[in-house]
Design an enzyme around this catalytic site. Sequence first.
Site, PDB file in Angstrom:
ATOM      1  N   ASN A  88       0.860  -1.178   0.000  1.00  0.00           N
ATOM      2  CA  ASN A  88       0.000   0.000   0.000  1.00  0.00           C
ATOM      3  C   ASN A  88       0.902   1.236   0.000  1.00  0.00           C
ATOM      4  O   ASN A  88       1.480   1.582   1.019  1.00  0.00           O
ATOM      5  CB  ASN A  88      -0.877  -0.066   1.263  1.00  0.00           C
ATOM      6  CG  ASN A  88      -1.852   1.084   1.354  1.00  0.00           C
ATOM      7  OD1 ASN A  88      -1.821   2.014   0.539  1.00  0.00           O
ATOM      8  ND2 ASN A  88      -2.719   1.038   2.348  1.00  0.00           N
TER       9      ASN A  88
ATOM     10  N   ARG B 159      -8.063  17.373   4.678  1.00  0.00           N
ATOM     11  CA  ARG B 159      -8.908  17.717   3.521  1.00  0.00           C
ATOM     12  C   ARG B 159     -10.209  18.335   3.987  1.00  0.00           C
ATOM     13  O   ARG B 159     -10.801  17.884   4.969  1.00  0.00           O
ATOM     14  CB  ARG B 159      -9.224  16.455   2.707  1.00  0.00           C
ATOM     15  CG  ARG B 159      -8.048  15.968   1.915  1.00  0.00           C
ATOM     16  CD  ARG B 159      -8.376  14.678   1.187  1.00  0.00           C
ATOM     17  NE  ARG B 159      -7.387  13.678   1.490  1.00  0.00           N
ATOM     18  CZ  ARG B 159      -7.583  12.369   1.450  1.00  0.00           C
ATOM     19  NH1 ARG B 159      -8.752  11.886   1.119  1.00  0.00           N
ATOM     20  NH2 ARG B 159      -6.607  11.546   1.735  1.00  0.00           N
TER      21      ARG B 159
ATOM     22  N   HIS C  64     -12.072   4.179  -0.459  1.00  0.00           N
ATOM     23  CA  HIS C  64     -12.058   3.347   0.754  1.00  0.00           C
ATOM     24  C   HIS C  64     -12.886   2.080   0.562  1.00  0.00           C
ATOM     25  O   HIS C  64     -13.399   1.520   1.540  1.00  0.00           O
ATOM     26  CB  HIS C  64     -12.641   4.100   1.974  1.00  0.00           C
ATOM     27  CG  HIS C  64     -11.771   5.204   2.492  1.00  0.00           C
ATOM     28  ND1 HIS C  64     -12.285   6.407   2.918  1.00  0.00           N
ATOM     29  CD2 HIS C  64     -10.436   5.293   2.638  1.00  0.00           C
ATOM     30  CE1 HIS C  64     -11.287   7.184   3.316  1.00  0.00           C
ATOM     31  NE2 HIS C  64     -10.149   6.530   3.150  1.00  0.00           N
TER      32      HIS C  64
ATOM     33  N   GLU D 211      -7.808  -3.244   5.965  1.00  0.00           N
ATOM     34  CA  GLU D 211      -7.802  -3.040   4.514  1.00  0.00           C
ATOM     35  C   GLU D 211      -6.839  -3.991   3.824  1.00  0.00           C
ATOM     36  O   GLU D 211      -7.119  -4.491   2.739  1.00  0.00           O
ATOM     37  CB  GLU D 211      -7.427  -1.590   4.199  1.00  0.00           C
ATOM     38  CG  GLU D 211      -8.529  -0.624   4.575  1.00  0.00           C
ATOM     39  CD  GLU D 211      -8.096   0.831   4.517  1.00  0.00           C
ATOM     40  OE1 GLU D 211      -7.323   1.239   5.402  1.00  0.00           O
ATOM     41  OE2 GLU D 211      -8.532   1.545   3.616  1.00  0.00           O
TER      42      GLU D 211
ATOM     43  N   ARG E 166      -2.499  -1.890  -3.703  1.00  0.00           N
ATOM     44  CA  ARG E 166      -3.657  -1.014  -3.576  1.00  0.00           C
ATOM     45  C   ARG E 166      -3.512   0.092  -4.623  1.00  0.00           C
ATOM     46  O   ARG E 166      -2.476   0.744  -4.701  1.00  0.00           O
ATOM     47  CB  ARG E 166      -3.668  -0.379  -2.193  1.00  0.00           C
ATOM     48  CG  ARG E 166      -4.806   0.590  -2.047  1.00  0.00           C
ATOM     49  CD  ARG E 166      -4.730   1.284  -0.726  1.00  0.00           C
ATOM     50  NE  ARG E 166      -5.930   2.083  -0.538  1.00  0.00           N
ATOM     51  CZ  ARG E 166      -6.130   2.829   0.519  1.00  0.00           C
ATOM     52  NH1 ARG E 166      -5.240   2.869   1.476  1.00  0.00           N
ATOM     53  NH2 ARG E 166      -7.232   3.537   0.617  1.00  0.00           N
TER      54      ARG E 166
HETATM   55  P1  ADP Z   1      -5.041   6.434   7.777  1.00  0.00           P
HETATM   56  O1  ADP Z   1      -4.948   4.942   7.620  1.00  0.00           O
HETATM   57  O2  ADP Z   1      -6.090   7.075   6.913  1.00  0.00           O
HETATM   58  O3  ADP Z   1      -3.743   7.161   7.776  1.00  0.00           O
HETATM   59  P2  ADP Z   1      -5.951   5.813  10.459  1.00  0.00           P
HETATM   60  O4  ADP Z   1      -7.148   4.961  10.201  1.00  0.00           O
HETATM   61  O5  ADP Z   1      -4.734   5.188  11.018  1.00  0.00           O
HETATM   62  O6  ADP Z   1      -5.621   6.727   9.211  1.00  0.00           O
HETATM   63  O7  ADP Z   1      -6.430   6.977  11.443  1.00  0.00           O
HETATM   64  C1  ADP Z   1      -5.526   7.941  11.845  1.00  0.00           C
HETATM   65  C2  ADP Z   1      -6.197   8.926  12.760  1.00  0.00           C
HETATM   66  O8  ADP Z   1      -6.886   8.253  13.815  1.00  0.00           O
HETATM   67  C3  ADP Z   1      -5.158   9.779  13.474  1.00  0.00           C
HETATM   68  O9  ADP Z   1      -4.865  10.905  12.723  1.00  0.00           O
HETATM   69  C4  ADP Z   1      -5.862  10.133  14.732  1.00  0.00           C
HETATM   70  O10 ADP Z   1      -6.483  11.392  14.546  1.00  0.00           O
HETATM   71  C5  ADP Z   1      -6.955   9.123  14.932  1.00  0.00           C
HETATM   72  N1  ADP Z   1      -6.811   8.399  16.196  1.00  0.00           N
HETATM   73  C6  ADP Z   1      -6.040   7.343  16.483  1.00  0.00           C
HETATM   74  N2  ADP Z   1      -6.193   6.987  17.781  1.00  0.00           N
HETATM   75  C7  ADP Z   1      -7.086   7.830  18.325  1.00  0.00           C
HETATM   76  C8  ADP Z   1      -7.661   7.992  19.635  1.00  0.00           C
HETATM   77  N3  ADP Z   1      -7.363   7.182  20.635  1.00  0.00           N
HETATM   78  N4  ADP Z   1      -8.544   8.994  19.810  1.00  0.00           N
HETATM   79  C9  ADP Z   1      -8.870   9.811  18.798  1.00  0.00           C
HETATM   80  N5  ADP Z   1      -8.365   9.708  17.563  1.00  0.00           N
HETATM   81  C10 ADP Z   1      -7.471   8.744  17.323  1.00  0.00           C
END
Ligand code: ADP
Length: 595
Positions: free
Chosen positions: A7, A226, A165, A374, A76
């Site tokens: 990915n 975004r 997604h 994913e 991906r």
């Molecule tokens: P991606 O895969 O799109 O990069 P994730 O699904 O890993 O993103 O989500 C990342 C976001 O999840 C982080 O930017 C954070 O804001 C949020 N996050 C992770 N843990 C927590 C938590 N305990 N409380 C609130 N938000 C969280």
Amino acid sequence: MRVLVINCGSSSVKISVYDQSLQKHIFSYKAERLGTTEACVIIGDRKIEIPNGNHKLALEKIVQSCSEEFDAIVHRVVHGGSHFSQPVRITSDVISQIEKIIPLAPLHNPANIAGIHASIAIFPELPHVAIFDTAFHGTLPRRAYSYAIPRSLAKKHNVRRFGFHGPSHEWVANRASSYLEQNVEDLRIITCHLGNGASCCAVEYGRSIETSMGMTPLEGLVMGTRSGDIDPGAVFSLMRAEDLSPEEMEEFLNRSSGLHGLSGVGNDMRDIAQAAEDGNDQARLSIHVYAHRIRKYIGAYSAIMGGVDAIVFTAGVGENSARIRQQVAQRLDFLGARLDLEKNREARVSKENDVADISEIRSRVSILVVATDEERAMAEKAIEFLEQENPNQDLQIPIAISARHLHVTQAAVDSLFGKGHTLREYKPISQPGQFACVEKVDIIGPRRTIQGVRIIGPLRPKVQVEISRTDEFSLGIDAPVRNSGDVANSPGVILRGPNGDYTISEGVICARRHIHMHPNDAKRFHVSDRDVVEVSINSDGRDLTFGDVLVRVSPKYVLEMHIDTDEANAAQISRGFSGILAGVSNKAHLCKKRV
Ligand code: ADP
């Protein structure tokens, strides 16, 4: 089978190896900040610096440090455009198609292509499969994917909604239905993928029918950086006021907006929640805007599906933030969705324990937290694709064109033709036991009436009217594409017979393309009941492929694919045509297996 899932983001690579027989990942590694002096690969708790390293170097480092053998590589690819609605084996043609889609996803597809080139150089002998974020949304109806702009321009530049997604929405919807011990085809689910990127999806009876991201991943919910939905008028106004070029504006809306822009304390929800607690008003506002937007979409998607059975929270914020879930779910009582505050606070999900029910016992709608996976979703899709890549090519499937018709109950017959009337057989039709009746009725919609529509016997427990897209327009109603028997929340009409009218409050559908087959045929095609397949037809030397064809298996059926008159006309297909099974896009048993 063991597959390596890759990915690639613009400056990162996430890699995992998935083992089919163990049904789990053997390892997951990543590389970050690629293309900068701080580029590094993180393997367990080891960090290897690769200053200015690119995707290829990162992949090489990761592969060197693992002793696994793989059977295939899975990539991906964020945007599949209109071209890819299924997994595909990567060839040079496929790569050039993905390159052509770059204008639709300038921030994503180039990184995906870099990863593909790098891994083909490392593993030239292995099959490489692309899984597209957009593919699951290939079932969006026209009314959901069209923007209200001139059609010719939209067509010329492929300006339409695609949605993203996909692997995550599909995975968590299936996991939710397994948890609820129901078939996904019987549920209306709203999935909220709340990560750095965020989108909602209306999964109606297993198919995506609406989603919040559009032509690009910029539309919809408020995201980490975004903006999500914004009046295009505001975009032009800002461009003029700040003298921004289209590229600068794109960058601004993609990288400096969303939670980051609104809160002023970054894009991580944890930091924003902390700042809000400490009294930072902008942080508080950004949480309100974020949650309000999600709630707005949940309301909209419930309206579109005529109700909702489950709401699913997933990804970083959805899985971890009880506060956001509570803010989103408050005031959803009118839908029958009631959050249990205690269960919500205590919900913890992981890959092993991946579903938590956070709804009150008396909540009609199940509110669930589901851990998305994913990479596993992509791995399973790719394995399924590779296993089905060579189905039995020789067997011809006869194609029948279904004219509009209806199935009726005795109560309807009584009203339409007189009490105690018995349907008379006009002639048998191809499926054993079914027959066209002498009796015909008029169907009266709010716009027009369609006269003389034939009844198909025998009697059924529910009235079901099956029409084409042209008919739906002519009648003036929105008939959903459904499997036969799935009439809940479909529109109603007035039926008129010689003895009087019979009004149905629901029951009008556009029948989904399907193939009837006997269990012996299913064995020969290696498919089972409710699988979704593709059928290729050679019509006048043109190769046409019908996707999203539902397989129905029963000892009562003979082999035959049914399409409606519109589809037959559009494809210039008449009596006597046949097709071959070109691929399996969705295995029904996988939904059940994921318990
Ligand atoms: P991606 O895969 O799109 O990069 P994730 O699904 O890993 O993103 O989500 C990342 C976001 O999840 C982080 O930017 C954070 O804001 C949020 N996050 C992770 N843990 C927590 C938590 N305990 N409380 C609130 N938000 C969280």
